[in-house]
Design an enzyme around this catalytic site. Structure first.
Site: not given
Length: 266
Positions: A36-38, A40
């Site tokens: 999961l994107d930082p 996000a």
């Protein structure tokens, strides 16, 4: 002992760093199902290391996101870093509805250069930050999008997406269609497949396989002995989970019967 659970990852931390930090707190070695994107937040399925082998048997799709586009904000990474601001006139609701209606179903797109894909052994975002020239191959995402609300300059939407979808890229498709500058300013993953509550999950129940029943001595499986198809209630070729009481196994019935995983704690 905690084995499988859905964690609520906060913003501004990588999935790997979060797993390490949480693992130290729980005194466990943790793995996670998908990055999961930082920037996000939200749903990140985690498990103790020995249970991460089960991830391939879980129903992890679709993934559901709530995201916000910031009109007039421009970012090289399509998120909330290194933003420059531009004037964008307020849009009408019909324009937005047309844009989201246009980008539904199977969509071919190019991932953002600031992503975790590997190019010759290096992460794309590392190359991008070093201003190195490279190209990413087009990908396909399957999505169902819904406009939630618009309060200029912010557009909030829901995206139900297949594995590997870059929501940042979807936001750029919307902005390009509208012929405006914009970036994804916030992103929250709501769920991963069947995992939509921040709680611990039972490993056996989470495995997305049909249950089969062994009619012979259960010790045969516990001891990892060679198995005969005649001792199974369902003799059709396929992959099954077998309840062993406190543990379970995953076996494949084919020309031969093989153990994929054995004696897994529930």
């Amino acid at each position: 002992m905690i084995m499988i659970f859905l964690a609520n990852k906060p913003i501004n931390i990588s999935s790997n760093h979060f797993a390490q930090k949480l693992g130290r707190k729980l005194e466990l070695k943790l793995g996670y199902s998908g990055t999961l994107d930082p920037f996000a937040s939200g749903a990140l399925l985690m498990a103790c290391k020995k249970h991460t082998k089960l991830f391939r048997f879980f129903n992890l799709e679709p993934k559901i996101y709530n995201a916000t586009i910031w009109l007039g904000a421009n970012s090289p990474s399509f998120d909330n870093e290194n933003i420059s601001l531009h004037n964008v006139e307020e849009l009408n609701l019909k324009q937005l509805q047309d844009a989201f209606s246009h980008f539904q179903g199977s969509i071919t797109y190019t991932p953002p250069k600031f992503c975790a894909k590997k190019i010759n052994g290096k992460r794309a975002y590392e190359l991008a930050r070093n201003n190195e020239d490279f190209n990413l191959n087009p990908c396909v995402m399957n999505v169902k999008a819904k406009l939630l609300y618009y309060s200029h300059p912010f557009i909030k939407f829901e995206l139900i997406a297949s594995k590997g979808t870059y929501v940042r890229s979807y936001a750029q498709l919307i902005c390009n269609y509208l012929n405006v500058v914009g970036t994804l300013s916030s992103l929250q993953r709501v769920s991963e497949g069947n995992f939509n509550k921040f709680k611990e999950y039972n490993a056996f129940d989470s495995v997305n396989l049909a249950e089969n029943y062994y009619l012979g001595d259960i010790k045969d499986i516990l001891l990892g002995k060679k198995l005969d198809i005649s001792n199974f209630s369902n003799k059709k070729y396929g992959i099954y989970k077998i309840n062993l009481g406190e543990t379970f196994s995953i076996i494949e019935i084919n020309d031969n019967i093989s153990y994929l995983l054995n004696k897994i704690e529930k």
